[in-house]
Design an enzyme around this catalytic site. Structure first.
Site, PDB file in Angstrom:
ATOM      1  N   PRO A  73      31.419  -3.989 -34.862  1.00 39.73           N
ATOM      2  CA  PRO A  73      30.833  -2.654 -34.693  1.00 39.73           C
ATOM      3  C   PRO A  73      30.871  -1.792 -35.952  1.00 39.73           C
ATOM      4  CG  PRO A  73      32.941  -2.812 -33.562  1.00 39.73           C
ATOM      5  CD  PRO A  73      32.560  -4.213 -33.969  1.00 39.73           C
ATOM      6  N   ASN A  74      29.775  -1.104 -36.145  1.00 38.81           N
ATOM      7  CA  ASN A  74      29.569  -0.104 -37.198  1.00 38.81           C
ATOM      8  C   ASN A  74      29.386  -0.695 -38.594  1.00 38.81           C
ATOM      9  OD1 ASN A  74      29.692   2.286 -35.544  1.00 38.81           O
ATOM     10  ND2 ASN A  74      31.860   1.827 -35.270  1.00 38.81           N
ATOM     11  N   ARG A  76      27.890   5.492 -45.413  1.00 36.95           N
ATOM     12  CA  ARG A  76      28.967   6.476 -45.275  1.00 36.95           C
ATOM     13  C   ARG A  76      30.285   5.850 -45.717  1.00 36.95           C
ATOM     14  NH1 ARG A  76      28.034   7.606 -39.285  1.00 36.95           N
ATOM     15  NH2 ARG A  76      25.866   7.073 -39.509  1.00 36.95           N
ATOM     16  N   TYR A  94      34.730   1.633 -47.915  1.00 35.14           N
ATOM     17  CA  TYR A  94      34.045   0.359 -47.666  1.00 35.14           C
ATOM     18  C   TYR A  94      33.092  -0.071 -48.786  1.00 35.14           C
ATOM     19  CZ  TYR A  94      35.866   1.215 -42.993  1.00 35.14           C
ATOM     20  OH  TYR A  94      36.705   1.458 -41.937  1.00 35.14           O
ATOM     21  N   ASN A 142      34.442 -10.518 -39.395  1.00 32.96           N
ATOM     22  CA  ASN A 142      34.982  -9.172 -39.569  1.00 32.96           C
ATOM     23  C   ASN A 142      34.763  -8.465 -38.229  1.00 32.96           C
ATOM     24  OD1 ASN A 142      35.635  -6.545 -40.047  1.00 32.96           O
ATOM     25  ND2 ASN A 142      34.561  -6.404 -42.010  1.00 32.96           N
ATOM     26  N   ALA A 145      36.501  -2.580 -35.645  1.00 38.37           N
ATOM     27  CA  ALA A 145      37.571  -1.933 -34.882  1.00 38.37           C
ATOM     28  C   ALA A 145      38.056  -2.782 -33.698  1.00 38.37           C
ATOM     29  CB  ALA A 145      37.108  -0.564 -34.405  1.00 38.37           C
ATOM     30  N   GLU A 170      39.608 -14.449 -40.663  1.00 38.47           N
ATOM     31  CA  GLU A 170      39.467 -13.012 -40.361  1.00 38.47           C
ATOM     32  C   GLU A 170      39.302 -12.276 -41.690  1.00 38.47           C
ATOM     33  OE1 GLU A 170      42.919 -11.385 -38.415  1.00 38.47           O
ATOM     34  OE2 GLU A 170      42.190  -9.310 -38.638  1.00 38.47           O
ATOM     35  N   HIS A 179      38.401  -8.440 -43.707  1.00 37.40           N
ATOM     36  CA  HIS A 179      38.218  -6.982 -43.705  1.00 37.40           C
ATOM     37  C   HIS A 179      37.888  -6.521 -45.116  1.00 37.40           C
ATOM     38  CE1 HIS A 179      39.754  -6.773 -39.654  1.00 37.40           C
ATOM     39  NE2 HIS A 179      40.715  -7.605 -40.041  1.00 37.40           N
ATOM     40  N   ARG A 201      46.364   1.472 -44.266  1.00 39.62           N
ATOM     41  CA  ARG A 201      45.662   2.594 -43.625  1.00 39.62           C
ATOM     42  C   ARG A 201      46.472   3.101 -42.428  1.00 39.62           C
ATOM     43  NH1 ARG A 201      39.557   1.008 -42.910  1.00 39.62           N
ATOM     44  NH2 ARG A 201      39.431   3.278 -42.546  1.00 39.62           N
TER      45      ARG A 201
HETATM   46  O1  CA2 Z   1      37.921  -2.963 -43.443  1.00 36.46           O
HETATM   47  C1  CA2 Z   1      37.223  -3.489 -42.579  1.00 36.46           C
HETATM   48  O2  CA2 Z   1      36.377  -4.346 -42.828  1.00 36.46           O
HETATM   49  C2  CA2 Z   1      37.357  -3.034 -41.110  1.00 36.46           C
HETATM   50  O3  CA2 Z   1      37.206  -4.187 -40.284  1.00 36.46           O
HETATM   51  C3  CA2 Z   1      36.247  -2.051 -40.889  1.00 36.46           C
HETATM   52  C4  CA2 Z   1      36.299  -1.397 -39.511  1.00 36.46           C
HETATM   53  C5  CA2 Z   1      37.676  -0.812 -39.241  1.00 36.46           C
HETATM   54  O4  CA2 Z   1      37.743  -0.309 -37.923  1.00 36.46           O
HETATM   55  C6  CA2 Z   1      38.764  -1.852 -39.446  1.00 36.46           C
HETATM   56  O5  CA2 Z   1      40.018  -1.224 -39.245  1.00 36.46           O
HETATM   57  C7  CA2 Z   1      38.717  -2.425 -40.831  1.00 36.46           C
HETATM   58  C8  CA2 Z   1      35.281  -0.255 -39.414  1.00 36.46           C
HETATM   59  C9  CA2 Z   1      33.898  -0.597 -39.821  1.00 36.46           C
HETATM   60  C10 CA2 Z   1      33.101   0.663 -39.876  1.00 36.46           C
HETATM   61  O6  CA2 Z   1      32.260   0.587 -40.985  1.00 36.46           O
HETATM   62  C11 CA2 Z   1      31.668   1.734 -41.390  1.00 36.46           C
HETATM   63  C12 CA2 Z   1      30.948   1.633 -42.558  1.00 36.46           C
HETATM   64  C13 CA2 Z   1      30.325   2.753 -43.062  1.00 36.46           C
HETATM   65  C14 CA2 Z   1      30.399   3.953 -42.381  1.00 36.46           C
HETATM   66  C15 CA2 Z   1      31.125   4.040 -41.230  1.00 36.46           C
HETATM   67  C16 CA2 Z   1      31.747   2.924 -40.730  1.00 36.46           C
END
Ligand code: CA2
Length: 156
Positions: A12-13, A20, A25, A76, A79, A100, A102, A109
């Site tokens: 997700p996301n 953003r 990221y 990946n 969340a 896995e 990230h 974090r």
């Molecule tokens: O660091 C990672 O790859 C995560 O899997 C990313 C997840 C986060 O919940 C994990 O703890 C770590 C979140 C991905 C959301 O990605 C976004 C990218 C741009 C703007 C907003 C969210």
């Protein structure tokens, strides 16, 4: 020779990458990352599928699909890493090498990101290297499927 097929799954996301939170990221979009991965795969004669979903059930379906035809799975889970027992169970049932991944380092974090329901049922984890982590994961998957990398978790 049998084909080598890797599946890359993004949760997700991750479709928002590059739009953003670049300080966390990075600036690359998911499309940029997938293109780099495809280039890496073409150069090595590896077949690749890349998928992204915001839905937990669809992620479980994709993991089940990987079990049927993939040589290795790179995931990946976003969340869902920190919340999903369904994801844990699907990965546990998926008997191919699994990595896995990230972009960020969740351990550096918020505390709620320190627990992963995926980590105990994958061969290894790559985190904190941004978009380059996808290439590192491909290298790791290649090592695992070509007998160049020994997994400490070979019995999972
Ligand atoms: O660091 C990672 O790859 C995560 O899997 C990313 C997840 C986060 O919940 C994990 O703890 C770590 C979140 C991905 C959301 O990605 C976004 C990218 C741009 C703007 C907003 C969210």
């Amino acid at each position: 020779m049998t084909k080598t097929l890797f599946h890359i799954l993004n949760g997700p996301n991750l479709n928002l990458l590059g739009q953003r939170e670049p300080e966390i990221y990075g600036r690359e979009t998911l499309d940029d990352i997938e293109q780099s991965c495809r280039k890496w795969a073409e150069e090595r004669g590896v077949e690749l599928t890349t998928r992204q979903t915001n839905s937990e059930g669809t992620l479980v379906d994709y993991i089940q699909n990987a079990t049927e035809d993939a040589s290795a799975l790179i995931i990946n889970p976003g969340a869902y890493t920190h919340t999903s027992i369904a994801l844990h169970d699907a990965l546990a049932a998926c008997k191919i090498p699994k990595i896995e991944l990230h972009l960020s380092n969740p351990h550096a974090r918020e505390p709620f990101r320190h627990r992963s329901f995926a980590s105990s049922v994958v061969n290894g984890i790559i985190c904190g290297f941004g978009a380059h982590g996808y290439i590192l994961a491909l290298e790791a998957a290649f090592g695992l499927t070509h007998g160049q990398t020994v997994s400490k978790n070979s019995d999972i």
